[in-house]
Design an enzyme around this catalytic site. Sequence first.
Site, PDB file in Angstrom:
ATOM      1  N   LYS A 180       0.843  -1.191   0.000  1.00  0.00           N
ATOM      2  CA  LYS A 180       0.000   0.000   0.000  1.00  0.00           C
ATOM      3  C   LYS A 180       0.885   1.251   0.000  1.00  0.00           C
ATOM      4  O   LYS A 180       1.629   1.488   0.941  1.00  0.00           O
ATOM      5  CB  LYS A 180      -0.923  -0.006   1.216  1.00  0.00           C
ATOM      6  CG  LYS A 180      -1.862  -1.213   1.249  1.00  0.00           C
ATOM      7  CD  LYS A 180      -2.762  -1.236   2.452  1.00  0.00           C
ATOM      8  CE  LYS A 180      -2.009  -1.448   3.744  1.00  0.00           C
ATOM      9  NZ  LYS A 180      -2.891  -1.724   4.892  1.00  0.00           N
ATOM     10  N   THR A 211      -9.119   9.516   7.936  1.00  0.00           N
ATOM     11  CA  THR A 211      -8.795   8.251   7.265  1.00  0.00           C
ATOM     12  C   THR A 211      -8.567   7.103   8.251  1.00  0.00           C
ATOM     13  O   THR A 211      -7.981   6.083   7.888  1.00  0.00           O
ATOM     14  CB  THR A 211      -7.527   8.431   6.406  1.00  0.00           C
ATOM     15  OG1 THR A 211      -6.454   8.900   7.248  1.00  0.00           O
ATOM     16  CG2 THR A 211      -7.758   9.433   5.296  1.00  0.00           C
ATOM     17  N   GLY A 213      -8.832   3.820  10.038  1.00  0.00           N
ATOM     18  CA  GLY A 213      -9.431   2.534   9.699  1.00  0.00           C
ATOM     19  C   GLY A 213      -9.233   2.087   8.267  1.00  0.00           C
ATOM     20  O   GLY A 213      -9.770   1.045   7.869  1.00  0.00           O
ATOM     21  N   THR A 214      -8.440   2.812   7.489  1.00  0.00           N
ATOM     22  CA  THR A 214      -8.293   2.440   6.081  1.00  0.00           C
ATOM     23  C   THR A 214      -7.696   1.048   5.898  1.00  0.00           C
ATOM     24  O   THR A 214      -8.153   0.273   5.060  1.00  0.00           O
ATOM     25  CB  THR A 214      -7.423   3.463   5.327  1.00  0.00           C
ATOM     26  OG1 THR A 214      -6.227   3.710   6.076  1.00  0.00           O
ATOM     27  CG2 THR A 214      -8.160   4.767   5.125  1.00  0.00           C
ATOM     28  N   GLY A 215      -6.649   0.728   6.674  1.00  0.00           N
ATOM     29  CA  GLY A 215      -5.992  -0.566   6.500  1.00  0.00           C
ATOM     30  C   GLY A 215      -6.883  -1.733   6.869  1.00  0.00           C
ATOM     31  O   GLY A 215      -6.963  -2.735   6.130  1.00  0.00           O
ATOM     32  N   CYS A 216      -7.566  -1.625   8.001  1.00  0.00           N
ATOM     33  CA  CYS A 216      -8.490  -2.677   8.431  1.00  0.00           C
ATOM     34  C   CYS A 216      -9.600  -2.855   7.402  1.00  0.00           C
ATOM     35  O   CYS A 216      -9.981  -3.979   7.048  1.00  0.00           O
ATOM     36  CB  CYS A 216      -9.118  -2.323   9.780  1.00  0.00           C
ATOM     37  SG  CYS A 216      -7.951  -1.930  11.094  1.00  0.00           S
TER      38      CYS A 216
END
Length: 278
Positions: A180, A211, A213-216
Amino acid sequence: MTTDDTTAPPRVLTVAGSDSGGGAGIQADLKTMLAFGTHGMSVLTAVTAQNSLGVQGAWELPVEAVRAQYRSVVDDIGVQAVKTGMLASAELVGTVAGLLAGTDAPVVVDPVGVSKHGDALLAASALDSVRTELLPTATVATPNLDEVAQLTGVRVTSEDGLRRAAAAVLEFGPRWVLIKGGHLPGDAVDLLTDGSEEHWLRAPRHDNRHTHGTGCTLASAIACGLAKGHSVPEAVTAAKEYVTGAVAAGFALGGGIGPVDHGWRLGEPPGGRRTAAS
C-alpha cells in the site's frame, strides 16, 4: 458444521483487536463485511481504549480465549475467508498462525504494527513470528510502507521502490502481497503481485484527513471478495474502489482523525450526515 450453505451469506471471520472509537479494528471489519453483503464474525485478540486522538491503552486477551473463540466459530459455522489484524504478541501471532494453517479458507493478513496515530500495536518481539509463522499462511498480505520497513528493513520513498518492497515481503511466503503506497505523495498507488503477475491500482488522493481505519477496511473488503469466490486481483480491485469511496466520505469525530465512512454506498442517513461530533 451445521450451517445451511444454500441460504447463508458468505461468512468472513476477523481475528483482530477492538477499537472503542469504532473506526478501526473489529468494528471497522464488521461494518465492511456488512457493506459487502457477507456475514461477519469475530475473534477478539485485544481490547484497546482509543479515540480520534490515539490509543490510550491496550490489553491482549489470553491465548486460551482467542483459541476458544476461533474454534467455536470455525467448527460450527464455518468460514469462507479469514482476515487478521492486531495480534499484539508473539504468543498470539503463533497461536493464530497455527489455527489458520488448519483452516481451509483464504486468509488476508494485515500485519498491523502501528496505529494511524503512531501508537505501537505489535510487540517488537513478535516481528519474527509474523515473518516466519503468520505471513506463510497468507493468501494476501497487505502491509503499508511503515509495516514493510518493520518487517523487511526496506524503506520506500517513491513509487519505484514498491517492487523491491513486494519482493522482500514475498520472501516470507504469502501467495500475494499488496504493498500500500498511501504514504507516498501524489495519487494513492498500490502494487499487487505474486512475484510474476503485477497489478497497479491507482486512485486520486482525496483531500480528507479523516482516514482512520483504512488498513483494516481494505483487508476486510479483500476477504469479502475472496469469500464470494473472486480471484485475488478481482477482490483487491473491488476493495480498493470501496476504500477510495470510504476515504472520500470520511468524517470528523472528536478532536483528532475521524474514520472513513463504511456506509458510503448506502447513501445519506435520514436527516443528512452530521459533519462533526465531539
